[in-house]
Design an enzyme around this catalytic site. Structure first.
Site, PDB file in Angstrom:
ATOM      1  N   ASP A 168       0.886  -1.314  -0.025  1.00  0.00           N
ATOM      2  CA  ASP A 168      -0.029   0.019  -0.188  1.00  0.00           C
ATOM      3  C   ASP A 168       0.946   1.110   0.013  1.00  0.00           C
ATOM      4  OD1 ASP A 168      -2.338  -1.670   0.165  1.00  0.00           O
ATOM      5  OD2 ASP A 168      -2.178  -1.813   2.473  1.00  0.00           O
ATOM      6  N   GLY A 217      -4.377  -3.948  -4.056  1.00  0.00           N
ATOM      7  CA  GLY A 217      -5.166  -2.798  -4.597  1.00  0.00           C
ATOM      8  C   GLY A 217      -4.332  -1.754  -5.003  1.00  0.00           C
ATOM      9  N   HIS A 218      -4.385  -1.538  -6.167  1.00  0.00           N
ATOM     10  CA  HIS A 218      -3.465  -0.402  -6.816  1.00  0.00           C
ATOM     11  C   HIS A 218      -4.632   0.656  -7.360  1.00  0.00           C
ATOM     12  CE1 HIS A 218       0.140  -2.987  -7.933  1.00  0.00           C
ATOM     13  NE2 HIS A 218      -0.114  -2.971  -6.346  1.00  0.00           N
ATOM     14  N   LYS A 274       2.097   2.277  -5.196  1.00  0.00           N
ATOM     15  CA  LYS A 274       2.872   1.471  -6.570  1.00  0.00           C
ATOM     16  C   LYS A 274       2.052   1.873  -7.459  1.00  0.00           C
ATOM     17  CE  LYS A 274       3.227  -2.297  -4.585  1.00  0.00           C
ATOM     18  NZ  LYS A 274       2.963  -2.101  -3.093  1.00  0.00           N
ATOM     19  N   GLN A 283       1.964  -5.986  -3.091  1.00  0.00           N
ATOM     20  CA  GLN A 283       2.340  -6.181  -1.671  1.00  0.00           C
ATOM     21  C   GLN A 283       3.652  -5.442  -1.497  1.00  0.00           C
ATOM     22  OE1 GLN A 283       1.166  -9.746  -3.071  1.00  0.00           O
ATOM     23  NE2 GLN A 283      -0.785  -8.339  -2.719  1.00  0.00           N
TER      24      GLN A 283
HETATM   25  P1  IMP Z   1      -3.033 -12.744   1.441  1.00  0.00           P
HETATM   26  O1  IMP Z   1      -2.073 -12.064   0.567  1.00  0.00           O
HETATM   27  O2  IMP Z   1      -4.385 -12.585   1.503  1.00  0.00           O
HETATM   28  O3  IMP Z   1      -2.651 -14.162   1.828  1.00  0.00           O
HETATM   29  O4  IMP Z   1      -2.618 -11.779   3.139  1.00  0.00           O
HETATM   30  C1  IMP Z   1      -1.316 -12.097   3.805  1.00  0.00           C
HETATM   31  C2  IMP Z   1      -0.794 -10.913   4.496  1.00  0.00           C
HETATM   32  O5  IMP Z   1      -0.425  -9.803   3.323  1.00  0.00           O
HETATM   33  C3  IMP Z   1      -1.917 -10.083   5.341  1.00  0.00           C
HETATM   34  O6  IMP Z   1      -1.529  -9.439   6.211  1.00  0.00           O
HETATM   35  C4  IMP Z   1      -2.701  -9.096   4.103  1.00  0.00           C
HETATM   36  O7  IMP Z   1      -3.203  -7.896   4.875  1.00  0.00           O
HETATM   37  C5  IMP Z   1      -1.276  -8.675   3.531  1.00  0.00           C
HETATM   38  N1  IMP Z   1      -1.646  -8.152   2.170  1.00  0.00           N
HETATM   39  C6  IMP Z   1      -1.794  -8.941   1.110  1.00  0.00           C
HETATM   40  N2  IMP Z   1      -1.915  -8.053  -0.007  1.00  0.00           N
HETATM   41  C7  IMP Z   1      -1.717  -6.821   0.313  1.00  0.00           C
HETATM   42  C8  IMP Z   1      -1.768  -5.553  -0.252  1.00  0.00           C
HETATM   43  O8  IMP Z   1      -1.996  -5.378  -1.499  1.00  0.00           O
HETATM   44  N3  IMP Z   1      -1.403  -4.553   0.623  1.00  0.00           N
HETATM   45  C9  IMP Z   1      -1.209  -4.745   1.746  1.00  0.00           C
HETATM   46  N4  IMP Z   1      -1.315  -5.907   2.467  1.00  0.00           N
HETATM   47  C10 IMP Z   1      -1.567  -6.774   1.840  1.00  0.00           C
END
Ligand code: IMP
Length: 433
Positions: free
Chosen positions: A13, A40-41, A16, A223
């Site tokens: 977040d 989520g971009h 990017k 991420q």
């Molecule tokens: P997952 O990717 O849904 O398995 O989540 C694993 C961890 O990564 C959790 O703490 C989510 O909140 C975090 N996470 C996954 N995608 C994002 C993102 O795009 N931004 C921020 N945190 C993320």
């Protein structure tokens, strides 16, 4: 050759999407290499706001082709939904968006398992996005995953999915969770998944042919470094390699053909989900950052945890990704503070630590060592020229550069594309030529 990878330097977040959107017109291809629709971009163009979860942000530029690489996990329903949303906004994807035949698909049982496992972890839950990301990567590693290319072999595909559903249902039933209904689930899934077929290609071959022909690739990370499955705050991480190295495996792009890396860091820090966050602010400053920075997850809407800039985190990201430069986003969110803190290192049980501690358990016991800088108490939003920033803001940026060991080449001063400072003679200005 110009192939640049853009990676989050914190816990995701970082902004990017906006940076990729600014760079995209200077590249021929924009490619994603890991993650899925957990990203989520957010991109804002004038009054219009786009949230891209799976499709690379480059899709908003007609002249760019976009690739969803083999390292990404694709939820067919989410993909189709995003295509539809883009169509409604006048953006056509067919003919310029391609999915790797080797990309794994997310099936309904992955989503069910993600949910059930998180529920069972209770207070120790990872706080996943519940999109089935982790279980889909598990199947990839345990060699029972379903890949996009399998859609070309429907009979074999049905057989594989049937076997998987039986297996997953055993697990779901053993923990008392609702099982997945075989026929309806299979039919529903195939109805969505078969719509992917026109987009599927051998994208590794496509990218390598394109680079050989002198085309450039902007590689869009999702991420962030601290959520990388190997280097992040394990087990509070996502299930893929978000760091720059993942770009090579996740696209089939030879490492020596990656010519640069840009790290994106917020001027403060945020994190969604569980896990340690040493500079987290649980006071009025944290609440202020959340409100002023509009810190709510683009995918799940969850409020993001907020804290001061952590130079140990960003410096670790510089080391792991070999960033040529950093982009510092949301500088304007700090405009009203009297004083701003930066954590320069950690102290753990009285001992000053060098570098990043091994695991989440150690990091959870670390205290940040703060340095306090004066605030600038002036409006920086929409500033486009570095020289016009208040001197305290320039000092803050210079201190970030010193502590992290990389130049800050781009500064974002608002959500719009235009609200950006690009520093002269920097790696970013060179990549935009
Ligand atoms: P997952 O990717 O849904 O398995 O989540 C694993 C961890 O990564 C959790 O703490 C989510 O909140 C975090 N996470 C996954 N995608 C994002 C993102 O795009 N931004 C921020 N945190 C993320």
């Amino acid at each position: 050759m110009k192939n640049i990878v853009v990676v989050g330097a914190q816990w995701g977040d970082e902004g990017k999407g906006k940076v990729v959107d600014i760079l995209a017109p200077h590249f021929n291809i924009v490619a994603r290499y890991q993650g899925g629709h957990n990203a989520g971009h957010t991109v804002r163009i004038g009054e219009r706001k786009f949230i891209l979860r799976l499709i690379p942000s480059g899709i908003l530029h007609d002249e760019c082709s976009c690739v969803i690489g083999n390292g990404v996990v694709v939820d067919p329903g989410a993909f189709n939904g995003e295509i539809e949303e883009l169509r409604e906004l006048g953006v056509e994807c067919e003919g310029r968006l391609f999915i790797s035949a080797r990309a794994h698909l997310i099936l309904p049982y992955h989503v069910a398992l993600d949910r059930v496992r998180e529920e069972r972890l209770g207070a120790n839950s990872v706080g996943t996005t519940m999109r089935g990301i982790g279980p889909a990567y598990e199947d990839k590693a345990s060699r029972c995953g379903i890949r996009a290319g399998d859609l070309f072999y429907p009979d074999l595909l049905r057989e594989k999915i049937r076997a998987n559903i039986e297996e997953k249902n055993l697990e779901l039933a053993s923990i008392g969770a609702e099982t997945v209904e075989l026929d309806s689930s299979l039919d529903e899934f195939l109805a969505e998944a078969l719509r992917l077929v026109p987009f599927i290609r051998d994208t590794a071959a496509m990218i390598n042919t394109a680079t050989r022909d002198g085309k450039s690739v902007l590689v869009e990370g999702a991420q962030g470094t601290m959520l990388d499955v190997d280097h992040g705050t394990y087990p509070f991480v996502t299930s893929s390699n978000a760091t720059a190295g993942g770009a090579a495996t996740g696209l089939g792009l030879p490492p020596r053909n990656i010519t640069g890396a840009l790290g994106i860091a917020k001027a403060y820090t945020t994190r969604v989900g569980g896990g340690p966050f040493p500079t987290e602010l649980l006071d009025k400053h944290g609440a202020y950052l959340q409100k002023r920075g509009n810190e709510y997850g683009a995918v799940t809407g969850r409020p993001r945890r907020t804290g001061w800039f952590d130079a140990a985190v960003a410096g670790y990201a510089v080391m792991l990704n070999g960033f040529d430069a950093l982009a510092l986003t949301k500088l304007d969110v700090l405009d009203e503070f009297d004083e701003i803190k930066i954590s320069t290192a950690y102290r753990c049980h009285g001992e000053l630590l060098e570098g990043m501690p091994y695991g989440a358990n150690v990091l959870a016991e670390c205290e940040p060592v703060y340095e306090t800088l004066p605030g600038w108490k002036a409006n920086t939003s929409r500033t486009t020229n570095f020289d016009e920033l208040p001197s305290a803001a320039k000092d803050y940026i210079r201190r970030v550069e010193e502590l992290c060991g990389a130049p800050v080449a781009l500064i974002s001063t608002g959500p719009d594309r235009t609200e950006t400072i690009i520093r002269n003679d920097s790696p970013v200005s060179a990549w935009m030529k």
